[in-house]
Design a protein around this motif. Structure first.
Motif, PDB file in Angstrom:
ATOM      1  N   VAL A 243     -30.299  37.727  -4.034  1.00  0.00           N
ATOM      2  CA  VAL A 243     -31.590  37.115  -4.362  1.00  0.00           C
ATOM      3  C   VAL A 243     -32.353  36.933  -3.060  1.00  0.00           C
ATOM      4  O   VAL A 243     -31.773  36.578  -2.023  1.00  0.00           O
ATOM      5  N   HIS A 244     -33.649  37.190  -3.119  1.00  0.00           N
ATOM      6  CA  HIS A 244     -34.527  36.899  -1.979  1.00  0.00           C
ATOM      7  C   HIS A 244     -35.514  35.820  -2.390  1.00  0.00           C
ATOM      8  O   HIS A 244     -36.249  35.983  -3.365  1.00  0.00           O
ATOM      9  N   VAL A 245     -35.506  34.684  -1.664  1.00  0.00           N
ATOM     10  CA  VAL A 245     -36.505  33.642  -1.870  1.00  0.00           C
ATOM     11  C   VAL A 245     -37.592  33.884  -0.836  1.00  0.00           C
ATOM     12  O   VAL A 245     -37.374  33.668   0.363  1.00  0.00           O
ATOM     13  N   ALA A 246     -38.739  34.358  -1.304  1.00  0.00           N
ATOM     14  CA  ALA A 246     -39.770  34.885  -0.422  1.00  0.00           C
ATOM     15  C   ALA A 246     -40.723  33.802   0.071  1.00  0.00           C
ATOM     16  O   ALA A 246     -40.774  32.686  -0.465  1.00  0.00           O
ATOM     17  N   GLY A 247     -41.509  34.168   1.100  1.00  0.00           N
ATOM     18  CA  GLY A 247     -42.586  33.311   1.580  1.00  0.00           C
ATOM     19  C   GLY A 247     -43.867  33.604   0.815  1.00  0.00           C
ATOM     20  O   GLY A 247     -43.899  34.428  -0.106  1.00  0.00           O
ATOM     21  N   SER A 248     -44.940  32.949   1.199  1.00  0.00           N
ATOM     22  CA  SER A 248     -46.227  33.125   0.524  1.00  0.00           C
ATOM     23  C   SER A 248     -46.707  34.567   0.646  1.00  0.00           C
ATOM     24  O   SER A 248     -46.715  35.139   1.742  1.00  0.00           O
ATOM     25  N   THR A 249     -47.154  35.133  -0.467  1.00  0.00           N
ATOM     26  CA  THR A 249     -47.544  36.548  -0.471  1.00  0.00           C
ATOM     27  C   THR A 249     -48.828  36.811   0.306  1.00  0.00           C
ATOM     28  O   THR A 249     -49.149  37.968   0.577  1.00  0.00           O
ATOM     29  N   ASP A 250     -49.586  35.775   0.665  1.00  0.00           N
ATOM     30  CA  ASP A 250     -50.789  36.013   1.461  1.00  0.00           C
ATOM     31  C   ASP A 250     -50.469  36.139   2.951  1.00  0.00           C
ATOM     32  O   ASP A 250     -51.368  36.331   3.767  1.00  0.00           O
ATOM     33  N   TRP A 251     -49.185  36.040   3.314  1.00  0.00           N
ATOM     34  CA  TRP A 251     -48.749  36.293   4.684  1.00  0.00           C
ATOM     35  C   TRP A 251     -48.143  37.684   4.767  1.00  0.00           C
ATOM     36  O   TRP A 251     -47.239  38.027   3.982  1.00  0.00           O
ATOM     37  N   MET A 252     -48.597  38.487   5.718  1.00  0.00           N
ATOM     38  CA  MET A 252     -48.024  39.819   5.885  1.00  0.00           C
ATOM     39  C   MET A 252     -46.543  39.748   6.198  1.00  0.00           C
ATOM     40  O   MET A 252     -45.750  40.590   5.741  1.00  0.00           O
ATOM     41  N   SER A 253     -46.131  38.749   6.985  1.00  0.00           N
ATOM     42  CA  SER A 253     -44.716  38.622   7.332  1.00  0.00           C
ATOM     43  C   SER A 253     -43.868  38.446   6.076  1.00  0.00           C
ATOM     44  O   SER A 253     -42.771  39.013   5.976  1.00  0.00           O
ATOM     45  N   ALA A 254     -44.357  37.672   5.103  1.00  0.00           N
ATOM     46  CA  ALA A 254     -43.615  37.502   3.853  1.00  0.00           C
ATOM     47  C   ALA A 254     -43.554  38.809   3.085  1.00  0.00           C
ATOM     48  O   ALA A 254     -42.506  39.185   2.531  1.00  0.00           O
ATOM     49  N   ARG A 255     -44.673  39.522   3.044  1.00  0.00           N
ATOM     50  CA  ARG A 255     -44.700  40.791   2.315  1.00  0.00           C
ATOM     51  C   ARG A 255     -43.781  41.818   2.966  1.00  0.00           C
ATOM     52  O   ARG A 255     -43.097  42.589   2.291  1.00  0.00           O
ATOM     53  N   LYS A 256     -43.754  41.849   4.300  1.00  0.00           N
ATOM     54  CA  LYS A 256     -42.900  42.797   5.008  1.00  0.00           C
ATOM     55  C   LYS A 256     -41.415  42.502   4.760  1.00  0.00           C
ATOM     56  O   LYS A 256     -40.604  43.422   4.568  1.00  0.00           O
ATOM     57  N   ARG A 257     -41.040  41.230   4.787  1.00  0.00           N
ATOM     58  CA  ARG A 257     -39.635  40.881   4.565  1.00  0.00           C
ATOM     59  C   ARG A 257     -39.205  41.245   3.149  1.00  0.00           C
ATOM     60  O   ARG A 257     -38.105  41.773   2.936  1.00  0.00           O
ATOM     61  N   ARG A 258     -40.080  40.980   2.191  1.00  0.00           N
ATOM     62  CA  ARG A 258     -39.798  41.359   0.811  1.00  0.00           C
ATOM     63  C   ARG A 258     -39.659  42.885   0.695  1.00  0.00           C
ATOM     64  O   ARG A 258     -38.734  43.392   0.056  1.00  0.00           O
ATOM     65  N   GLU A 259     -40.583  43.599   1.320  1.00  0.00           N
ATOM     66  CA  GLU A 259     -40.591  45.063   1.247  1.00  0.00           C
ATOM     67  C   GLU A 259     -39.314  45.658   1.820  1.00  0.00           C
ATOM     68  O   GLU A 259     -38.682  46.542   1.216  1.00  0.00           O
TER      69      GLU A 259
END
Length: 342
Positions: free
Chosen positions: A187-203
């Motif tokens: 499971v990945h508990v992600a950061g806010s999607t309006d942050w590129m860093s969160a989107r990159k980690r999810r990706e």
């Protein structure tokens, strides 16, 4: 009867440093200006003399002689509750070692407004150079292309990273390490999607899981907070088969661990948890939190070296801002459990 005041300690001078190091004062002066070209053993002797004598350059006197401010300015988009402290620590250390004071300013407004303010800082002589971690527009149009200005452009107007510190590649390192411990469902508990860093980690997390033939049970949207991690852990089904959680940052990881503990689940015996950032508290939490350490301080040092080279009109070093990263393995990660249901 008044006690006599102890004699004040005389402040060491550049001549004292020279005598202590066994070199000329001109050589010490070259060292303090960072001109380079000296033998390593000479540099070592001067560094030791500076440390032994606790020598500090007299910046006021130097400023009066040279008509220079001996100050450099670091620009952020706005002064908020978040500041990139590790990057600033590295930049500050590099500036101080070269005899400069560091000012940090937050400039409101768009790129054009910030660019005009940077030009005003340089024109007024308040700063000999500017290192900005937010975009300020086209340097040539602003007339700043031949000035001591270095633009990293790392943060947007809301202090959200969108440059090298937004890199998500360490997520692959974390997954590979957990796989080596027998984990297959995540499971990945992600950061806010309006942050590129969160989107990159999810990706990178999703890509790595797919490429390794692993299972992603869920990506749970969070907001970087301890609470979002706690809620995610409390809501995870007991029969999910998940054995490892990758948290978007250390705060989220702490919340995940506490959420599992309140359910009676053991970390790492039942579920492993991995954080991100290597914040100080991770070493002292119970259990201590496995995380990834990104050397942002080195990034700040390299950026400041580039600025100092421009100020001195030296050959500017190549500005490599790749972040060195390493996994910090602690108590919150371990071998995968063998039973499916908790």
């Amino acid at each position: 009867m008044k006690r006599p005041k102890p004699p004040s300690r005389k402040r060491p001078t550049i001549l004292d440093v020279a005598a202590h190091a066994g070199v000329s004062h001109q050589t010490v002066s070259r060292f303090l200006r960072g001109n380079g070209g000296m033998k390593p053993q000479t540099v070592a002797r001067i560094e030791q003399a500076v440390a032994d004598l606790d020598y500090r350059p007299n910046l006021v006197a130097r400023s009066m002689r040279t008509r220079k401010s001996n100050r450099v300015t670091v620009v952020l988009p706005a002064m908020t509750t978040f500041v990139p402290s590790q990057i600033l620590r590295g930049a500050s250390a590099e500036a101080q070692a070269a005899g400069y004071l560091l000012d940090i300013v937050g400039l409101e407004g768009d790129e054009r407004v910030r660019g005009d303010r940077v030009r005003s800082l340089l024109d007024s002589g308040q700063a000999e150079g500017v290192l900005t971690f937010t975009p300020i527009g086209d340097l040539e149009k602003l007339g700043l292309d031949h000035t001591p200005t270095v633009v990293i452009g790392e943060y947007d107007d809301q202090m959200r990273s969108h440059g090298i510190t937004a890199d998500g590649e360490p997520a692959a390192m974390i997954i590979d390490h957990l796989v080596s411990l027998g984990h297959r469902r995540f499971v990945h508990v992600a950061g806010s999607t309006d942050w590129m860093s969160a989107r990159k980690r999810r990706e990178v997390y999703l890509r790595t899981v797919a490429e390794r033939g692993l299972e992603n049970y869920a990506v749970i949207d969070g907001d970087w907070s301890v609470r979002s991690g706690y809620d995610a852990a409390r809501g995870l089904s007991a029969d999910s088969g998940v054995t490892a959680v990758l948290a978007a940052n250390d705060d989220v990881a702490m919340g995940v661990i506490r959420g599992f503990q309140d359910r009676g689940w053991r970390v790492p015996e039942d579920v492993s948890v991995f954080g991100w950032d290597n914040q100080e508290f991770t070493a002292y939490f119970n259990p201590s939190i496995s995380t990834v350490d990104l050397d942002r301080e080195a990034m700040g040092r390299r950026a400041m070296r580039a600025l100092l080279a421009r100020i001195r009109e030296e050959t500017e070093p190549e500005l490599h801002l790749d972040l060195d990263c390493r996994l910090v393995l602690r108590e919150s990660s371990g071998p995968a459990r063998t039973n499916h249901t908790l």
